[in-house]
Design an enzyme around this catalytic site. Sequence first.
Site, PDB file in Angstrom:
ATOM      1  N   ARG A  67       3.284  -7.287  -2.413  1.00 17.74           N
ATOM      2  CA  ARG A  67       2.059  -7.946  -2.790  1.00 17.74           C
ATOM      3  C   ARG A  67       1.231  -6.731  -4.087  1.00 17.74           C
ATOM      4  O   ARG A  67       1.388  -5.619  -4.360  1.00 17.74           O
ATOM      5  CB  ARG A  67       1.513  -8.561  -1.950  1.00 17.74           C
ATOM      6  CG  ARG A  67       1.904  -7.038  -0.728  1.00 17.74           C
ATOM      7  CD  ARG A  67       0.258  -7.648   0.421  1.00 17.74           C
ATOM      8  NE  ARG A  67       0.622  -6.559   1.034  1.00 17.74           N
ATOM      9  CZ  ARG A  67      -0.027  -5.638   1.198  1.00 17.74           C
ATOM     10  NH1 ARG A  67      -0.534  -5.183   0.722  1.00 17.74           N
ATOM     11  NH2 ARG A  67       0.578  -4.734   2.675  1.00 17.74           N
ATOM     12  N   GLY A  75       0.600  -1.202   9.400  1.00 12.84           N
ATOM     13  CA  GLY A  75       0.515  -0.422  10.368  1.00 12.84           C
ATOM     14  C   GLY A  75       0.894  -0.775  12.199  1.00 12.84           C
ATOM     15  O   GLY A  75       0.751  -0.092  12.997  1.00 12.84           O
ATOM     16  N   LYS A  93      12.731  -3.668   7.010  1.00 13.45           N
ATOM     17  CA  LYS A  93      12.240  -2.355   6.746  1.00 13.45           C
ATOM     18  C   LYS A  93      13.486  -2.248   7.137  1.00 13.45           C
ATOM     19  O   LYS A  93      14.096  -0.812   6.394  1.00 13.45           O
ATOM     20  CB  LYS A  93      12.126  -1.686   8.617  1.00 13.45           C
ATOM     21  CG  LYS A  93       9.768  -2.091   7.927  1.00 13.45           C
ATOM     22  CD  LYS A  93       9.684  -1.092   9.073  1.00 13.45           C
ATOM     23  CE  LYS A  93       7.873  -1.649   8.890  1.00 13.45           C
ATOM     24  NZ  LYS A  93       7.814  -2.724   8.541  1.00 13.45           N
ATOM     25  N   GLU A 101       7.778   2.442   2.771  1.00 11.92           N
ATOM     26  CA  GLU A 101       8.706   0.781   2.943  1.00 11.92           C
ATOM     27  C   GLU A 101       7.792   0.680   1.575  1.00 11.92           C
ATOM     28  O   GLU A 101       7.673   0.877   0.862  1.00 11.92           O
ATOM     29  CB  GLU A 101       7.656   0.147   3.816  1.00 11.92           C
ATOM     30  CG  GLU A 101       6.242   0.450   3.551  1.00 11.92           C
ATOM     31  CD  GLU A 101       5.278  -0.404   4.940  1.00 11.92           C
ATOM     32  OE1 GLU A 101       6.107  -0.876   5.666  1.00 11.92           O
ATOM     33  OE2 GLU A 101       4.811  -0.294   5.003  1.00 11.92           O
ATOM     34  N   GLU A 144      13.356   6.744  12.819  1.00 14.98           N
ATOM     35  CA  GLU A 144      12.914   7.125  11.202  1.00 14.98           C
ATOM     36  C   GLU A 144      12.872   8.140  12.389  1.00 14.98           C
ATOM     37  O   GLU A 144      11.938   8.929  12.888  1.00 14.98           O
ATOM     38  CB  GLU A 144      12.416   7.051  10.427  1.00 14.98           C
ATOM     39  CG  GLU A 144      12.974   5.512   9.838  1.00 14.98           C
ATOM     40  CD  GLU A 144      12.399   5.360   8.451  1.00 14.98           C
ATOM     41  OE1 GLU A 144      13.077   5.092   7.692  1.00 14.98           O
ATOM     42  OE2 GLU A 144      11.540   5.522   8.527  1.00 14.98           O
ATOM     43  N   GLU A 154       5.488   2.654  -0.956  1.00 18.69           N
ATOM     44  CA  GLU A 154       5.252   4.007  -0.307  1.00 18.69           C
ATOM     45  C   GLU A 154       6.062   4.511   0.518  1.00 18.69           C
ATOM     46  O   GLU A 154       7.408   4.647   0.242  1.00 18.69           O
ATOM     47  CB  GLU A 154       4.594   2.843   0.739  1.00 18.69           C
ATOM     48  CG  GLU A 154       3.434   1.463   1.029  1.00 18.69           C
ATOM     49  CD  GLU A 154       2.549   1.519   1.744  1.00 18.69           C
ATOM     50  OE1 GLU A 154       2.689   2.525   2.648  1.00 18.69           O
ATOM     51  OE2 GLU A 154       2.052   0.849   1.220  1.00 18.69           O
TER      52      GLU A 154
END
Length: 447
Positions: free
Chosen positions: A292, A162, A113, A288, A197, A272
């Site tokens: 896939r 998540g 990330k 992020e 963040e 996202e």
Amino acid sequence: MMESLLVANRGEIARRVIRTARRLGVRTVAVHSDLDADLPFVREADEAVPIGAATSYRDAETILAAAERTGARAVHPGYGFLSENAGFARGVQAAGLVWVGPDPDVIELMGDKIRARNTVAAAGAPVAPGTPDPVTGGAEAVAAATHIGYPIMVKAAAGGGGMGMAVAADPDELRKHITAVRDFAERMFGDPGILLERYYPDARHVEVQILGLADGTVVALGDRNCSVQRRNQKLVEETPSPGLDADLRERMHAVAVQIGKAVGYRNAGTVECLVHGEPGDQDFVFLEMNTRLQVEHPVTEEVWGIDLVEQQLRVAAGLPPSADPATLRPRGHAVEFRVNAEDPVRFLPGPGAITAWSEPSGDGVRVDAGYAEGTTVTPAYDSLMAKLVVHADDRDAALERARAALAAFVVQGPKHNLPFFEELLREPAFADGSYTTTIVTRLRNRR
């Protein structure tokens, strides 16, 4: 097109990939754990290979051995398990097989990330105030938070799905969460690094579907609102996203394509974002990138009239897409409901044997299911049983179609969350499209 394909997954996504491969004349190989031997995807593949323990879907060596034994020429990882494991992707390629996904280096880059955040920021994408380097200690985190501001999101740098996330409202909470998330990340991902963040408490979770073609072109295929979540995991997704300013939507799509080009992206992927502010005064930040196929890809397929699994296979084979993306236009509105084996109030898992299963059908109704009557949902895997997808000319018609389809969906045996979706459709904030990521919490706080 490759002549044979091993699907390194289970349940509904394995069944979904097998369906498209069969249509394209590609021989399919399923791998399955002992627990999954009776599931539909095993029967529907041309060949099925037992791989033993429940955890075997994460065993790269076992899956590669199955590919070699069956003569499979390509591997599709689905989502979850090894789908974003760069080491597995490299192993597939080293074995001389076709990897149906982006380059392993891109998977590795975007799976971190912090590196992903820094990369997209350098490419011009907006990011939330945060830390450019990993944080591992409480004192370091508190010092950083004075510049970022509270509330603050604590994320495992190597996390996903998540997992490994917590929100801190003050320094005391931050110290507590740093310790908990760091320990969790070390245990689950082998990496204790943490990203801090700014947290946006009342935002929309919106993602853009991109497709990187074999010739290097990157295109955006609309956006999806994924704000109905429990424990940072999605329950409902829809496209196009309601409540977005037209210029913001255009900017989000452009940034997603820009990110794809910056990392040399090939195959299907998702950028996202978090959208904050009210219509007329909205902005967004990068969240992020998922390297896939997403669980919620069917809503994009229904609105854009394209088979994303087919495009994945074509890109992996070095072929052009089945249709010129420049000619594709979105049509109508689609909503997906994740039918999980969990109670509809606290969302705790409720596995069990399925004694009755009847799927809704009709115009604009699609069910991608991993189970059937007589099969068993075990606690060894994610609780997802099926995805109910509805499509209609506009959002109001899609929601009306959803009400009828949910009422017709029969599941007996395990617990299920169909009653929650019926409750959600009665909620004014969902009905008018103004909802944010707080909608599930607000519904539950009323009880």
